[in-house]
Design a protein around this motif. Structure first.
Motif, PDB file in Angstrom:
ATOM      1  N   LYS A  33      -0.449 -36.240  12.981  1.00 31.73           N
ATOM      2  CA  LYS A  33       0.344 -36.691  11.823  1.00 31.73           C
ATOM      3  C   LYS A  33       0.855 -38.112  11.985  1.00 31.73           C
ATOM      4  N   ARG A  34       0.835 -38.636  13.202  1.00 28.87           N
ATOM      5  CA  ARG A  34       1.257 -40.015  13.410  1.00 28.87           C
ATOM      6  C   ARG A  34       0.346 -41.002  12.677  1.00 28.87           C
ATOM      7  N   PHE A  35      -0.888 -40.569  12.405  1.00 28.73           N
ATOM      8  CA  PHE A  35      -1.821 -41.446  11.710  1.00 28.73           C
ATOM      9  C   PHE A  35      -1.436 -41.645  10.245  1.00 28.73           C
ATOM     10  N   ALA A  36      -0.470 -40.886   9.762  1.00 34.17           N
ATOM     11  CA  ALA A  36       0.012 -41.098   8.403  1.00 34.17           C
ATOM     12  C   ALA A  36       0.903 -42.334   8.319  1.00 34.17           C
ATOM     13  N   ASP A  37       1.165 -42.950   9.450  1.00 31.83           N
ATOM     14  CA  ASP A  37       1.934 -44.188   9.526  1.00 31.83           C
ATOM     15  C   ASP A  37       0.967 -45.336   9.812  1.00 31.83           C
ATOM     16  N   ARG A  38       0.861 -46.260   8.880  1.00 29.99           N
ATOM     17  CA  ARG A  38      -0.096 -47.360   9.032  1.00 29.99           C
ATOM     18  C   ARG A  38       0.169 -48.172  10.306  1.00 29.99           C
ATOM     19  N   GLU A  39       1.433 -48.356  10.664  1.00 25.04           N
ATOM     20  CA  GLU A  39       1.758 -49.127  11.865  1.00 25.04           C
ATOM     21  C   GLU A  39       1.196 -48.461  13.119  1.00 25.04           C
ATOM     22  N   TYR A  40       1.142 -47.147  13.097  1.00 26.03           N
ATOM     23  CA  TYR A  40       0.583 -46.425  14.244  1.00 26.03           C
ATOM     24  C   TYR A  40      -0.901 -46.738  14.394  1.00 26.03           C
ATOM     25  N   ILE A  41      -1.630 -46.764  13.284  1.00 23.48           N
ATOM     26  CA  ILE A  41      -3.055 -47.074  13.340  1.00 23.48           C
ATOM     27  C   ILE A  41      -3.272 -48.517  13.776  1.00 23.48           C
ATOM     28  N   GLU A  42      -2.411 -49.417  13.331  1.00 25.08           N
ATOM     29  CA  GLU A  42      -2.538 -50.814  13.743  1.00 25.08           C
ATOM     30  C   GLU A  42      -2.300 -50.958  15.245  1.00 25.08           C
ATOM     31  N   LYS A  43      -1.443 -50.102  15.791  1.00 26.79           N
ATOM     32  CA  LYS A  43      -1.172 -50.132  17.227  1.00 26.79           C
ATOM     33  C   LYS A  43      -2.289 -49.454  18.015  1.00 26.79           C
ATOM     34  N   TYR A  44      -2.845 -48.390  17.449  1.00 20.25           N
ATOM     35  CA  TYR A  44      -3.926 -47.647  18.107  1.00 20.25           C
ATOM     36  C   TYR A  44      -5.112 -47.552  17.142  1.00 20.25           C
TER      37      TYR A  44
ATOM     38  N   PHE B 226     -10.783 -45.338   8.567  1.00 18.23           N
ATOM     39  CA  PHE B 226     -10.789 -46.083   7.313  1.00 18.23           C
ATOM     40  C   PHE B 226     -10.149 -45.285   6.176  1.00 18.23           C
ATOM     41  N   SER B 227      -9.715 -44.058   6.447  1.00 15.06           N
ATOM     42  CA  SER B 227      -9.031 -43.268   5.425  1.00 15.06           C
ATOM     43  C   SER B 227      -8.160 -42.210   6.078  1.00 15.06           C
ATOM     44  N   VAL B 228      -6.948 -42.082   5.552  1.00 17.95           N
ATOM     45  CA  VAL B 228      -6.023 -41.027   5.970  1.00 17.95           C
ATOM     46  C   VAL B 228      -5.495 -40.382   4.694  1.00 17.95           C
TER      47      VAL B 228
ATOM     48  N   ARG C   2      -8.672 -41.645  -1.841  1.00 18.74           N
ATOM     49  CA  ARG C   2      -7.620 -40.690  -1.517  1.00 18.74           C
ATOM     50  C   ARG C   2      -6.697 -41.177  -0.403  1.00 18.74           C
ATOM     51  N   SER C   3      -7.066 -42.215   0.287  1.00 17.33           N
ATOM     52  CA  SER C   3      -6.309 -42.673   1.449  1.00 17.33           C
ATOM     53  C   SER C   3      -4.875 -43.055   1.085  1.00 17.33           C
TER      54      SER C   3
ATOM     55  N   ASN D 154       1.810 -29.189   6.026  1.00 22.76           N
ATOM     56  CA  ASN D 154       2.598 -28.705   4.881  1.00 22.76           C
ATOM     57  C   ASN D 154       3.306 -29.862   4.193  1.00 22.76           C
ATOM     58  N   GLU D 155       2.823 -31.065   4.423  1.00 20.56           N
ATOM     59  CA  GLU D 155       3.452 -32.260   3.879  1.00 20.56           C
ATOM     60  C   GLU D 155       3.579 -32.200   2.361  1.00 20.56           C
ATOM     61  N   LEU D 156       2.598 -31.610   1.696  1.00 16.48           N
ATOM     62  CA  LEU D 156       2.611 -31.529   0.244  1.00 16.48           C
ATOM     63  C   LEU D 156       3.147 -30.189  -0.261  1.00 16.48           C
ATOM     64  N   GLY D 157       3.712 -29.388   0.652  1.00 13.87           N
ATOM     65  CA  GLY D 157       4.252 -28.095   0.258  1.00 13.87           C
ATOM     66  C   GLY D 157       3.188 -27.070  -0.059  1.00 13.87           C
TER      67      GLY D 157
END
Length: 261
Positions: free
Chosen positions: A152-163, A180-182, A218-219, A241-244
């Motif tokens: 779920k950390r990949f839902a943060d763009r800064e995380y992908i930029e770091k890794y 290229f898509s999350v 969809r990203s 369950n992010e979207l319920g």
């Protein structure tokens, strides 16, 4: 006025009630202790396995080696233990063994050694082959952070930029991929956000373009990574369950790094 024998009977019944309640409370407490101990043991086993796989990844070359006909030593030992073993996936500080079974059910609740574990392990879609254009990996979103619990950390763009790189070390060679898509989706066909991302074969240009265009649309954010027919894809998938939605999924789609990147 109560008779003495009735008063004694009432006291005995009250005493018996409280004694029974005490025993039940003790049993519930002991059961909770056992369940916590079992869960801690399972978490410890998973983390120990993940530490071992991370050490193995660190021992491999940082660059993808040329394909050879000889299975690499570290991989050979694991393959001899279980011939469903197909490699190790690594991102950030996580490295996880991957198996491919005869279905997409067994390794959702079993470990590499065949023992049962509610956390299962990371497993490749059973329909994938060495020639598949899209390698799909599944894993449980564990609350203790094991398996795909950190995905779920990949839902943060800064995380992908770091890794920005995800590595997959197969039995013979290592490949590097860039996301290229999350996106979030649902496996429930009745939901508006349903999308069938489980596509392993994209062997014609139209199918590839349609698929990659859809997942980019969809990203959650634009990762500014181009794709072209012929790129090999790697997809990581876990429940969310992010979207319920109880059938919700978090999906990260990556393409293999090209020569010179």
């Amino acid at each position: 006025m109560q008779r003495p024998e009735n008063a004694g009977k009432i006291k005995w019944q009250a005493r018996r009630f409280w004694q029974t309640l005490e025993v039940l409370c003790l049993l519930v407490f002991l059961l909770m202790v056992i369940l916590i101990a079992v869960r801690m043991h399972e978490t410890h086993r998973r983390k120990a396995e993940e530490n071992a796989s991370l050490a193995q990844m660190e021992s491999l070359s940082e660059t993808a080696p040329e394909a050879t006909s000889a299975m690499r030593g570290d991989m050979r030992d694991l393959y001899m233990q279980n011939d469903d073993f197909v490699g190790i996936v690594e991102f950030a500080d996580m490295a996880l063994y991957v198996c491919r079974g005869e279905d997409n059910v067994y390794y959702a609740s079993h470990r590499l050694d065949g023992s049962e574990d509610p956390g299962g392990m990371i497993f490749m879609d059973y329909a994938c082959t060495k020639e598949s254009e899209n390698i799909i990996l599944y894993g449980h979103n564990m609350n203790d952070g094991t398996r795909f619990g950190k995905l779920k950390r990949f839902a943060d763009r800064e995380y992908i930029e770091k890794y920005p790189v995800i590595r997959f070390a197969g039995l013979y060679e290592t490949h590097e991929f860039v996301p290229f898509s999350v996106f979030y989706t649902s496996t429930d066909f009745a939901m508006d956000n349903h999308f069938d991302y489980i596509v392993t074969e994209l062997d014609d240009e139209a199918a590839f373009d349609d698929y990659t265009s859809e997942v980019k649309w969809r990203s959650l954010f634009d990762l500014d990574v181009d794709t072209a027919f012929g790129d090999r894809l790697l997809t990581l998938s876990t429940c969310s369950n992010e979207l319920g939605d109880e059938n919700g999924m978090l999906v990260i789609v990556c393409r293999e790094k090209r020569s010179g990147e």
